[in-house]
Design a protein around this motif. Structure first.
Motif, PDB file in Angstrom:
ATOM      1  N   GLU A 130      11.624  -9.986  -0.544  1.00 54.39           N
ATOM      2  CA  GLU A 130      10.326 -10.185  -1.179  1.00 54.39           C
ATOM      3  C   GLU A 130       9.994  -8.944  -1.986  1.00 54.39           C
ATOM      4  O   GLU A 130      10.453  -7.862  -1.673  1.00 54.39           O
ATOM      5  N   THR A 131       9.146  -9.129  -2.982  1.00 53.64           N
ATOM      6  CA  THR A 131       8.718  -7.993  -3.794  1.00 53.64           C
ATOM      7  C   THR A 131       7.253  -7.676  -3.510  1.00 53.64           C
ATOM      8  O   THR A 131       6.426  -8.573  -3.407  1.00 53.64           O
ATOM      9  N   VAL A 132       6.955  -6.404  -3.356  1.00 53.57           N
ATOM     10  CA  VAL A 132       5.568  -5.962  -3.256  1.00 53.57           C
ATOM     11  C   VAL A 132       5.348  -4.984  -4.392  1.00 53.57           C
ATOM     12  O   VAL A 132       6.076  -3.996  -4.516  1.00 53.57           O
ATOM     13  N   HIS A 133       4.361  -5.282  -5.225  1.00 56.02           N
ATOM     14  CA  HIS A 133       4.141  -4.418  -6.379  1.00 56.02           C
ATOM     15  C   HIS A 133       3.361  -3.174  -5.996  1.00 56.02           C
ATOM     16  O   HIS A 133       2.616  -3.179  -5.011  1.00 56.02           O
ATOM     17  N   ALA A 134       3.522  -2.136  -6.780  1.00 57.44           N
ATOM     18  CA  ALA A 134       2.860  -0.856  -6.519  1.00 57.44           C
ATOM     19  C   ALA A 134       1.371  -1.071  -6.290  1.00 57.44           C
ATOM     20  O   ALA A 134       0.707  -1.767  -7.054  1.00 57.44           O
ATOM     21  N   GLU A 163      -0.043  -2.785  -3.931  1.00 59.55           N
ATOM     22  CA  GLU A 163      -0.305  -3.932  -3.060  1.00 59.55           C
ATOM     23  C   GLU A 163       0.047  -3.602  -1.611  1.00 59.55           C
ATOM     24  O   GLU A 163       0.889  -2.750  -1.334  1.00 59.55           O
ATOM     25  N   GLY A 165      12.513   1.093  -2.924  1.00 53.50           N
ATOM     26  CA  GLY A 165      11.163   1.571  -3.195  1.00 53.50           C
ATOM     27  C   GLY A 165      10.611   2.428  -2.071  1.00 53.50           C
ATOM     28  O   GLY A 165      11.324   2.834  -1.169  1.00 53.50           O
ATOM     29  N   GLU A 171       1.242  -0.048   2.374  1.00 53.81           N
ATOM     30  CA  GLU A 171       1.064  -0.322   0.956  1.00 53.81           C
ATOM     31  C   GLU A 171       2.242   0.184   0.152  1.00 53.81           C
ATOM     32  O   GLU A 171       2.840   1.217   0.490  1.00 53.81           O
ATOM     33  N   ALA A 172       2.526  -0.521  -0.933  1.00 53.96           N
ATOM     34  CA  ALA A 172       3.627  -0.110  -1.795  1.00 53.96           C
ATOM     35  C   ALA A 172       3.201   1.045  -2.685  1.00 53.96           C
ATOM     36  O   ALA A 172       2.115   1.036  -3.256  1.00 53.96           O
ATOM     37  N   THR A 206       5.669   2.403  -4.983  1.00 55.79           N
ATOM     38  CA  THR A 206       6.378   1.894  -6.159  1.00 55.79           C
ATOM     39  C   THR A 206       6.547   0.395  -5.954  1.00 55.79           C
ATOM     40  O   THR A 206       6.092  -0.143  -4.951  1.00 55.79           O
ATOM     41  N   THR A 207       7.168  -0.274  -6.869  1.00 61.25           N
ATOM     42  CA  THR A 207       7.558  -1.655  -6.611  1.00 61.25           C
ATOM     43  C   THR A 207       8.583  -1.630  -5.484  1.00 61.25           C
ATOM     44  O   THR A 207       9.517  -0.832  -5.507  1.00 61.25           O
ATOM     45  N   ALA A 261      11.072  -3.749  -2.606  1.00 59.43           N
ATOM     46  CA  ALA A 261      11.769  -4.947  -2.148  1.00 59.43           C
ATOM     47  C   ALA A 261      11.926  -4.850  -0.633  1.00 59.43           C
ATOM     48  O   ALA A 261      12.392  -3.832  -0.125  1.00 59.43           O
TER      49      ALA A 261
END
Lengths: 212, 212
Positions: free
Chosen positions: A6-10, A12, A30, A68-69, A71-72, A74
DNA sequence: CGATCCCTTGACTTTTATCAATAAACGTGG
DNA sequence: CCACGTTTATTGATAAAAGTCAAGGGATCG
């Protein structure tokens, strides 16, 4: 084996303090911050998590932190129940599991010393040394390394304010111990100097040994 | 089952930072401090250990800390190799072992918040609340409880100086939140007041929840 | 290229540490 | 059990470190 990520954006959050802790996460790419918030809004960062590390190993019913992220990011998500069953079934995995938790505890202990007994300058220097080592750099190396987090993140991790962190980074640059390359990259110029400032324990056993 | 115990007198060390970590100890009676010393002599206390608790669960080759008796202490010593074999063989014991380590990590995390983000008064109040709870006292109770350690121990645990701890204890007494009975016994007079000062996280999840 | 966010720097304040002088508790031996 | 010496704690005055407030400067990202 290569499960989907899954991706978590900076910026989030992956999990919130108080969420049901039903999953365990492995960071594939990340950097994240693990935060705890006091009732009045003060924030403490308990640790930073980088690629290859795991989040949620030791949680009870609920997450005791927000992740929390920076950076972006994974992440690979695993059901906790499955994860625990797998660990329990395999002696080698079990040992690795305990070792990971112990590592986290060791890091926490070092951080307690830093927060309880080191000056602002020592804290920043210790942090830079740790980041340098994490990047796989030798203590004599002068290669550049990343500092993905903001100054505010560093401050909340080191128990300081953003201004104090900034001033000390400037001071270290001025005195030639580091050289900043933009905000998020540092070139160590004198790792021995950093190490000396960090005041890290080289266990003066002899000194303490008075009584039998 | 009831194995013989060893005695460590107040002020003596049970293990030294740097000693080979060949044993695990269970505290049967008394209280100890787990200390780490910086090269220049500054001391940090990582935790206090009381009857029923274990020392050395997570150590590697060498002890990373010095453990000293605060009061006269009775300990049961176990060979690490035997201890680990026993844990590994019994699933219930394994779970208990991991749970104990996780508990220690949880405590360390709370301490990081305390050291990184709480004021001197909040630190002392948090500590007193913790000691009160450890004594089995209800948050509304006004019973007395022991504080076996010295002010210096408290200071080194809370990241303060002895003078600051002393001043705050006096202030809390003056304001009627606690009542001292000698140096090593406290009567809570207003546990709610203490709790309020402690600034302990009651996780304001709703407040933080901005982003999805 | 412009707007925003983040960082830096300076002036000043607050908190906590340091230094120093009592004072209270504790332990020991008379 | 009391007196004395030692250790530990308290309190006050002052200093230092870090925090706060405020203004400007640089990155970074659409």
């Amino acid at each position: 084996m290569t499960q989907k990520t899954e991706t978590v954006h900076a910026g989030e959050a992956l999990v919130w303090q108080g969420d049901a802790a039903d999953d365990v996460f492995e960071i594939v790419e990340g950097a994240m911050r693990i935060c705890r918030i006091l009732p009045d809004g003060r924030r403490a960062i308990l640790r930073f998590v980088f690629a290859g590390e795991v989040i949620g190993l030791t949680e009870g019913e609920e997450f005791s932190f927000t992740a929390e992220a920076i950076t972006t990011v994974a992440v690979r998500r695993m059901r906790r129940s499955r994860f625990e069953a797998a660990v329990d079934a395999d002696p080698a995995l079990r040992r690795e599991h305990v070792a990971l938790i112990c590592q986290e505890l060791t890091a926490a202990q070092e951080q307690m010393v830093l927060l309880g007994r080191k000056s602002a300058e020592e804290r920043v220097a210790s942090f830079l040394v740790a980041m340098m080592r994490r990047a796989g750099l030798d203590d004599r190396s002068c290669a550049a390394f990343d500092l993905p987090m903001t100054r505010l993140d560093m401050a909340d991790y080191l128990g300081l304010t953003i201004e104090t962190v900034s001033r000390i980074m400037s001071k270290l640059s001025r005195s030639g111990v580091i050289a900043a390359q933009g905000r998020h990259q540092i070139r160590g110029r004198n790792a021995a100097g950093l190490l000396a400032i960090a005041a890290d324990e080289s266990a003066p056993r002899a000194l303490e040994r008075r009584a039998a």
